[in-house]
Design an enzyme around this catalytic site. Structure first.
Site, PDB file in Angstrom:
ATOM      1  CG  ASP A 130      -3.029   0.319   0.226  1.00 28.14           C
ATOM      2  OD1 ASP A 130      -2.976   1.368  -0.807  1.00 28.14           O
ATOM      3  OD2 ASP A 130      -1.917   0.383   0.891  1.00 28.14           O
ATOM      4  NE  ARG A 138      -2.847  -3.251   2.054  1.00 28.06           N
ATOM      5  CZ  ARG A 138      -2.086  -3.789   0.958  1.00 28.06           C
ATOM      6  NH1 ARG A 138      -2.251  -4.973   1.034  1.00 28.06           N
ATOM      7  NH2 ARG A 138      -1.553  -3.088   0.117  1.00 28.06           N
ATOM      8  CG  HIS A 231      -0.755   3.656  -8.735  1.00 31.91           C
ATOM      9  ND1 HIS A 231      -1.789   2.718  -9.153  1.00 31.91           N
ATOM     10  CD2 HIS A 231      -0.270   3.432  -7.494  1.00 31.91           C
ATOM     11  CE1 HIS A 231      -1.822   1.905  -8.241  1.00 31.91           C
ATOM     12  NE2 HIS A 231      -0.805   2.069  -7.181  1.00 31.91           N
ATOM     13  CG  HIS A 243       5.564  -3.155  -5.378  1.00 30.61           C
ATOM     14  ND1 HIS A 243       4.638  -3.177  -6.212  1.00 30.61           N
ATOM     15  CD2 HIS A 243       5.224  -2.699  -4.194  1.00 30.61           C
ATOM     16  CE1 HIS A 243       3.645  -2.532  -5.569  1.00 30.61           C
ATOM     17  NE2 HIS A 243       3.652  -2.445  -4.271  1.00 30.61           N
ATOM     18  CG  ASP A 316       2.566   3.594  -4.509  1.00 27.68           C
ATOM     19  OD1 ASP A 316       2.527   3.171  -3.503  1.00 27.68           O
ATOM     20  OD2 ASP A 316       2.434   2.961  -5.532  1.00 27.68           O
TER      21      ASP A 316
END
Length: 849
Positions: A130, A138, A231, A243, A316
């Site tokens: 990502d 990252r 998304h 999340h 995801d």
């Protein structure tokens, strides 16, 4: 080279030619690609096919590093063993898996994992991460860090979006990453969205669509990696973080078509190879209550059939609560495949998920033909990216591609265009290039502090984080007392539900504002923060706390560049989300070719303290409050009585204020004698710029020892020469007792004009003075003709009628007046200062270096 490898390389050459539009015929290339996919599928076992559906993480910096976390989770110790055990189709890199320490390490890990995969089943891995840039990345420095999606939205530039995608893609490819889970195609129409925010380009669907398509082109055409729009069907209007919970989107079908659909359509038109699903419930699209990741009406009915997307659909993370609320971890992968998903990202229990899919195919719940449909897309994707033909990266070329000076410069150019000035009511910006003491507090202030220090500031850095303690707040407020300016950086200060539950960032900022000293508030993530600081008079948004964003902010603060960013979202008021504080497109600016210089007049008298005793500390505070680069002290008249020690007033003031000083006596200091006070009398200058030269010019004057006028030249006309961005600036300071004698007035004006005439024509001139005369006295006309009277911009005199012994009442005129080359932006008479017996004048001047 094995026959299979040779065949694969020949096939790829034809496929790649088709992608780049060379003279190879498209049909043979496509046929060759299809042939490789069919041949590969034919030789794969069911276990291999199922493994290809999974993309998971592995722990360790090298493929052969034994890590107990792998053993605990997968039953084998090394990343290579995890890849081989589950025949993984892909891996994903994170910092917390120790996968991304530096470019060389990443490249070696990629090569090691590819070797494990090829040795095991002859199919390379799809390695992903990502790397959205901005607040989600990252791979850190030395890889190039761009300021992120909303910052790109603030630039309004599709070229910038494509450049960021292209450079980011090439750098990822150089370390073996073939897929980037970016860009975010969500339209952030909800300012209270806890998970998307600045990861979105904008709240405007068309702008998001334009920049999404541009980034797809950057990643795929320029960077030669897979771009993944996320998304789907749109995460921009959520109030719940997927999340930790399952968001429900209340958009009607018409609203979805208008708001959420355009960016994904644009991505598909741009040739997007992969789309990531969202763990959100959209009743208007599927009334079942299933999250989109598990919804066939959404993924097959809308994405596949209506929008015509035939690329890879990836979920995801399946470890997120938004997809786990309704079904168990063994059921989730099955329903995702049935809905139309091709790849399953990061299941909580890989062994459970893998065997669940394997058993579902063996039992007939999911047909092998359905698995093959996804495999065709996955294998075709690997072929298109070149990883089939070139699975390994060249370690000798990593440093030549990743984080190059040219890439850094491109990132800085983009960041420079993104900074948005929202409010400048205090007129603080742009700062002059003068040195000053600056406190930088709040979230990640160190980089900005260093950038300001490079520009000559003396910086104090107080990193209070996203949840400052009361002790850190008190420490920052105390530190602000010694600073000329405070800059406080906020990071999601609006979010008191998750990020800062006790609203400590808000407490910090409001405490700094309550001091009454100059404060600049900068939202370094969500621009919505500024709505929570109504008392702030100077606010900016950077949308990112990347180093390039801090450097761009420093440039804007010092006027090296003009702020050109425009809000890509609406900022509502804190009290009512339906009311706009700043509309989409708002953004202030200035002429970056001009340099600012703030000049003030000031008068120091014995009466500046209590009991008619001079108070140095109170005077220093009053001068500091002017926030001027140059202060002309047009009268320094300080007495010391028996209770006071002799002090060099100007030198001590300069030390307290961190400024440079010059002083010109108008007459000799009284000698110490019994019963007689000492006195310091003259004119002076305080400057944030070093004084290149000072001179005390003789000038016709009246003695203050009335009634004995002495119209003869004597010292008392101070010149201080400064260098400001390469321009020579002459600051003259005078105190002339223009009493009732016009002939003396004329002589004084003649002397003044003659001194000014000595300067070069290209030099800049400033005259700060105190006239005991009417502004329109005819004797002054020659002086006002020589200079542009910036004092008149204030539209007021400073003291009012004052009566002196043996003299008729006159106006005392304090003024700041300038010569050619200056533009007067603003001049004002600030409120009465308790440390002075009259009111100063402050003028904001601009010139071109």
């Amino acid at each position: 080279m094995s026959p299979i490898e040779f065949s694969r390389r020949q096939t790829l050459g034809l496929a790649a030619a088709a992608v780049v539009g060379t003279t190879f015929a498209a049909a043979p290339a496509q046929a060759a690609s299809n042939r490789w996919v069919r041949e590969t599928l034919r030789r794969m076992s069911l276990e291999q096919k199922v493994g290809q559906l999974f993309v998971s993480y592995v722990y360790g910096p090298t493929a052969d590093t034994a890590d107990q976390r792998n053993t605990n989770l997968y039953g084998v110790a090394t990343p290579a063993e995890v890849v081989r055990k589950y025949r993984l189709g892909g891996v994903i890199y994170f910092a917390w898996t120790d996968s991304v320490a530096n470019p060389d390490q990443i490249a070696r890990l990629s090569n090691g994992l590819q070797s494990a995969s090829l040795d095991n089943q002859g199919i390379p891995l799809q390695i992903s991460t990502d790397q959205e840039h901005g607040v989600v990345f990252r791979v850190g420095p030395p890889a190039t860090q761009f300021p992120g999606a909303m910052a790109l939205g603030a630039t309004r530039s599709a070229t910038n979006a494509r450049t960021a995608g292209g450079i980011g893609g090439r750098e990822l490819k150089a370390v073996g990453v073939s897929t980037d889970f970016a860009p975010v195609a969500d339209v952030n129409v909800n300012p209270l969205n806890p998970v998307i925010g600045v990861r979105s380009f904008s709240s405007d669907p068309q702008l998001v669509a334009q920049l999404t398509a541009a980034q797809v082109a950057g990643y795929q055409r320029d960077g030669r990696i897979v771009s993944t729009a996320k998304h789907f069907p749109g995460h921009g209007d959520t109030a719940t973080d997927s999340h930790t919970g399952i968001p429900v989107i209340s958009h009607t079908r018409e609203q979805w078509n208008t708001i959420d659909r355009p960016p994904f359509e644009a991505a598909i038109r741009a040739g997007i190879e992969s789309i990531m699903t969202a763990h959100i419930v959209v009743p208007a699209l599927d009334p079942s209550g299933d999250p989109a990741t598990l919804s066939k009406p959404i993924l097959t009915g809308i994405l596949r059939e209506q929008l015509g997307f035939d690329g890879v659909v990836i979920t995801d993370s399946l470890g997120m609560q938004g997809v786990r609320d309704k079904y168990g971890d063994a059921e989730i992968p099955l329903r995702a495949i049935e809905a139309g998903v091709d790849q399953l990202l990061m299941p909580v229990d890989l062994d459970l998920a893998y065997n669940s899919v394997l058993n579902a195919v063996r039992s007939g719940r999911i047909s092998e033909q359905r698995i093959d449909q996804s495999l065709e897309r996955i294998l075709s994707l690997k072929l298109k990216t070149g990883v089939v033909d070139h699975p390994y990266v060249d370690l000798t070329r990593v440093s030549k591609i990743v984080g190059t000076p040219a890439n850094y410069a491109a990132a800085q150019r983009i960041a420079d265009q993104s900074t948005t000035l929202l409010k400048n009511d205090a007129g603080l910006l742009p700062l002059s290039p003068a040195s000053r003491k600056i406190l930088v507090a709040g979230y990640t202030p160190a980089v900005l502090g260093a950038a300001l220090q490079k520009r000559g500031a003396t910086t104090t850095v107080k990193d209070t984080g996203a949840t400052p303690t009361d002790a850190k707040i008190d420490d920052a407020v105390a530190a602000s007392a010694a600073a000329d300016l405070t800059i406080v950086l906020t990071m999601k200060a609006w979010d008191t539900a998750v990020t800062d539950k006790q609203a400590k960032q808000q407490k910090l900022v409001n405490a700094l504002l309550a001091t009454g000293r100059p404060v600049i508030v900068v939202a370094v993530r969500d621009p919505y923060d500024v709505a929570y600081f109504a008392a702030a008079r100077t606010t900016l948004a950077t949308y990112s706390y990347a180093a390039v964003s801090h450097e761009a902010l420093a440039k804007v603060l010092y006027g090296e560049i003009a702020p050109t960013g425009k809000l890509p979202v609406d900022i509502p008021t804190a009290a009512d989300p339906t009311q706009s504080l700043y509309p989409f497109g708002h953004g202030l600016t200035w002429d970056a070719k001009e340099t600012r210089l703030t000049v003030a007049s000031y008068n120091i008298h014995a009466g500046a303290g209590e009991d008619n005793v001079f108070d140095l500390d109170r005077t220093a505070l009053a001068i500091k409050a002017l926030d001027a680069d140059v202060v002309g002290l047009e009268e320094v008249d300080v007495h010391w009585d028996a209770r006071s020690q002799w002090r060099d007033t100007i030198a001590e003031l300069a030390e307290k204020l961190g400024m440079y000083a010059g002083f010109a006596p108008i007459y000799d200091l009284d000698p110490p004698a019994a019963g007689q006070p000492r006195r310091q009398y003259g004119v002076g200058v305080l400057s944030r710029f070093p004084l290149q030269r000072t001179e005390n010019h003789p000038i016709t004057r009246l003695s203050t020892q009335d009634p004995n006028p002495v119209p003869a030249p004597a010292p008392g006309f101070l010149e201080a020469e400064l260098d400001v961005r390469g321009r020579r600036v002459h600051v003259y300071v005078t105190h002339l007792d223009y009493r009732a004698d016009p002939s003396v007035r004329l002589a004084q004006v003649d002397d003044t004009v003659k001194i000014l005439a000595r300067d070069r024509k290209k030099d800049l001139q400033i005259l700060v003075g105190d006239f005991n005369a009417e502004h329109d006295a005819p004797e002054l006309a020659k002086l006002w003709g020589r200079l542009d009277d910036s004092w008149t911009e204030a539209a007021a005199t400073t003291g009012g009628p004052s009566t002196y012994p043996a003299v008729t009442p006159v106006k005392r005129i304090d003024f700041v007046t300038v010569g050619a080359g200056f533009r007067v932006q603003h001049a004002a008479v600030p409120p009465e200062s308790t440390a002075s017996d009259h009111r100063p004048v402050v003028a904001d001047l601009y010139f071109r270096p």
